[in-house]
Design an enzyme around this catalytic site. Structure first.
Site, mmCIF file in Angstrom:
data_model
loop_
_atom_site.group_PDB
_atom_site.id
_atom_site.type_symbol
_atom_site.label_atom_id
_atom_site.label_comp_id
_atom_site.label_asym_id
_atom_site.label_seq_id
_atom_site.Cartn_x
_atom_site.Cartn_y
_atom_site.Cartn_z
ATOM 1 C CD GLN A 80 4.438 5.444 4.149
ATOM 2 O OE1 GLN A 80 3.775 6.402 3.811
ATOM 3 N NE2 GLN A 80 4.912 5.308 5.382
ATOM 4 C CG HIS A 81 2.961 1.009 6.638
ATOM 5 N ND1 HIS A 81 3.726 1.617 7.602
ATOM 6 C CD2 HIS A 81 2.056 1.936 6.213
ATOM 7 C CE1 HIS A 81 3.295 2.858 7.761
ATOM 8 N NE2 HIS A 81 2.296 3.074 6.927
ATOM 9 C CG ASP A 235 2.940 5.248 -1.397
ATOM 10 O OD1 ASP A 235 3.077 5.503 -0.181
ATOM 11 O OD2 ASP A 235 1.971 4.614 -1.850
HETATM 12 O O1 LIG Z 1 -0.078 3.206 4.600
HETATM 13 C C1 LIG Z 1 0.017 4.247 3.979
HETATM 14 C C2 LIG Z 1 0.595 5.457 4.616
HETATM 15 O O2 LIG Z 1 0.985 5.264 5.934
HETATM 16 C C3 LIG Z 1 -0.486 4.305 2.571
HETATM 17 O O3 LIG Z 1 -0.516 5.610 2.084
HETATM 18 C C4 LIG Z 1 0.336 3.390 1.692
HETATM 19 O O4 LIG Z 1 1.617 3.949 1.487
HETATM 20 C C5 LIG Z 1 -0.377 3.017 0.415
HETATM 21 O O5 LIG Z 1 -0.392 3.994 -0.537
HETATM 22 P P1 LIG Z 1 -1.223 4.052 -1.909
HETATM 23 O O6 LIG Z 1 -1.182 2.731 -2.559
HETATM 24 O O7 LIG Z 1 -2.570 4.577 -1.604
HETATM 25 O O8 LIG Z 1 -0.457 5.075 -2.707
#
Ligand SMILES: O=C(CO)[C@@H](O)[C@H](O)COP(=O)(O)O
Ligand SMILES: Nc1ncnc2c1ncn2[C@@H]1O[C@H](COP(=O)(O)OP(=O)(O)O)[C@@H](O)[C@H]1O
Length: 478
Positions: A80-81, A235
């Site tokens: 995300q983000h 994700d």
């Molecule tokens: O920033 C967040 C949720 O807000 C994280 O959960 C990212 O989405 C990264 O995920 P992973 O690489 O750990 O799956």
């Protein structure tokens, strides 16, 4: 389509450290093939990746499933983000700024000061921290105005990959809700104006259950041109789909990030900022708390101690706050790792256990807040679904059982983000809801671990150390 006609879909998880792909039989949910390829993330104070590396990894992971040519639909779940900036040719202007890059903390603080916490919570559903795309865009404008000026399109990681597959400028409500500029009514034009961002630079939010487009000719992925491409999602939203989550059922995910979340019927709006009020990928919500330091911080501690990651020992009074990357929950972007309570008889194994405890603590402390924010019931007897790479480790499992006091279920299905994306792709073919597809596939089934007595003493020690760490974490370490 009739369920049962041997259709195959491919689900992709483009996460921080790697891309994973699964080829799934639509009728049965059987995983027919899997692939994986790693990414590089820059180090030091910087967390950036080249989006073109994600694209290459996607091609490799999809090819490794062995089913690229047979797939009837595909979908991407992504970290995300992250801020992906594209020029007029669709090429990245610079590497993507990732969710765990805390350089944007001052810009996040300025945005919060400008509108106020309540307004943010009401409008965006979340009080933005350094992870949010809005803060990253503000950072880019301030620090690299030339790069911001060359930006013709802004994308999230999964949007970028959907765009490379299909040519579509598309996103979904789940991932869009982590930008800071999405509202259930559409993009927040007032905020975009404050950020100097034109809504025309952003992707269209595709309705749940609809396709973003079709695979283009010449992608080099092995996928056939014309293969349906679903909208994809963030994700965490994809993992919620992959588990077929019913509202109110809590999940703890242990990966590069630690996350705790639940699908809820109510829209969260937490002005404290602990709970992010994300949308899920369908028509509900996904209140979520996220830590920056999870499996990598524990593995780093084990490496520093020269221990295997499972070599934990009980007892002792040591507390580790493993905030190697700064922290998001609690909101301490300038923090670094802290060890407190060492004694002559503290063993390396106890110190390692303390790192697990410190990493799990904030997630478990936020669990009830997540449920409350979404208007769901808190029932301490409800089992916690444990997913992500760390969920495979016994030391992680026992830590979560000891600090939550809850029964813990470990789904047998490993790649839940990729499976959620696969369910989204399958839903395009069958007309079902993606969460129904996952329930039909039985993806949340797995071993149930009985609860352990809650270790209140350890929880109190961590809370006390955190409380008293005060000014140590207020400013960057010199
Ligand atoms: O920033 C967040 C949720 O807000 C994280 O959960 C990212 O989405 C990264 O995920 P992973 O690489 O750990 O799956
Ligand atoms: N058996 C295990 N025990 C503990 N940690 C594990 C185990 N297997 C993998 N991990 C951890 O899982 C992490 C990767 O988790 P994953 O969920 O795949 O990451 P991401 O969040 O990037 O998708 C690695 O950092 C690794 O430390």
């Amino acid at each position: 389509m009739q369920v049962g006609s041997n259709e195959v879909v491919i689900g992709i998880d483009s996460s921080t450290q790697s891309t994973k792909a699964v080829a799934v039989d639509v009728a049965t949910g059987a995983v027919l093939g899997e692939g994986r390829a790693a990414h590089t993330v820059s180090g030091g104070a910087v967390r950036e990746s080249d989006p073109r590396e994600w694209w290459r990894a996607l091609g490799q992971a999809v090819a490794a499933t062995g089913y690229a040519e047979r797939a009837a639909a595909v979908s991407v779940g992504g970290q995300q983000h992250g801020l992906v900036t594209l020029d007029t040719d669709g090429e990245p202007v610079r590497p993507a700024l990732l969710w765990n890059d805390v350089r944007s903390a001052p810009q996040a603080a300025a945005l919060v000061a400008e509108l106020g916490r309540d307004t943010w919570a009401q409008r965006a559903g979340s009080v933005p921290g350094a992870s949010f795309t809005a803060a990253k865009w503000a950072w880019l404008r301030e620090n690299e105005p030339e790069a911001a000026a060359r930006t013709a399109a802004v994308r999230l990681p999964h949007d970028y990959l959907t765009g490379r597959l299909s040519g579509a400028a598309a996103t979904d409500r789940g991932d869009a809700s982590g930008t800071g500029w999405w509202t259930p009514e559409g993009y927040d034009l007032d905020l975009l104006a404050r950020l100097g961002l034109d809504a025309g630079m952003l992707p269209t939010v595709v309705e749940a259950g609809k396709a973003a487009g079709e695979v283009l000719a010449g992608t080099g992925t092995g996928l056939r041109p014309g293969t349906l491409v679903a909208a994809g999602t963030g994700d965490n939203m994809a993992a919620a789909l992959g588990l077929g989550l019913a509202p109110g059922r809590p999940v703890l995910s242990l990966g590069t990030s630690g996350t705790v979340y639940a699908v809820t019927r109510g829209r969260p709006a937490d002005p404290s900022g602990t709970v992010c009020g994300f949308a899920d990928a369908l028509d509900h919500w996904l209140p979520l708390a996220c830590t920056l330091n999870c499996t990598l911080a524990v593995d780093r501690t084990a490496a520093l101690l020269g221990l295997d990651r499972q070599a934990v020992e009980p007892g002792g009074t040591a507390v580790v706050l493993p905030y190697f990357d700064g922290e998001r929950t609690p909101d301490l972007p300038y923090a670094s790792g802290l060890i407190h309570g060492l004694r002559h008889d503290t063993t390396g194994g106890q110190l390692l256990q303390a790192a697990y405890d410190g990493a799990a603590y904030s997630l478990l402390a936020a669990l009830d807040q997540v449920l409350v924010a979404g208007g769901e019931q808190i029932d301490p007897g409800t089992e916690l679904l444990l997913i992500g790479g760390g969920a495979q480790g016994k030391a992680w499992q026992d830590t979560v059982r000891r600090l939550s006091g809850r029964p813990v279920r470990i789904p047998a299905a490993g790649e839940l983000v990729a499976l959620g994306a696969a369910a989204q792709a399958a839903a395009l073919l069958t007309g079902e809801r993606a969460d129904e597809v996952a329930r039909r596939w039985g993806t949340s089934a797995g071993r149930l671990l009985e609860p352990l007595p809650k270790d209140d003493a350890a929880l109190e020690r961590i809370a006390d150390t955190l409380h008293r760490s005060g000014s140590l974490f207020d400013q960057p370490t010199v």
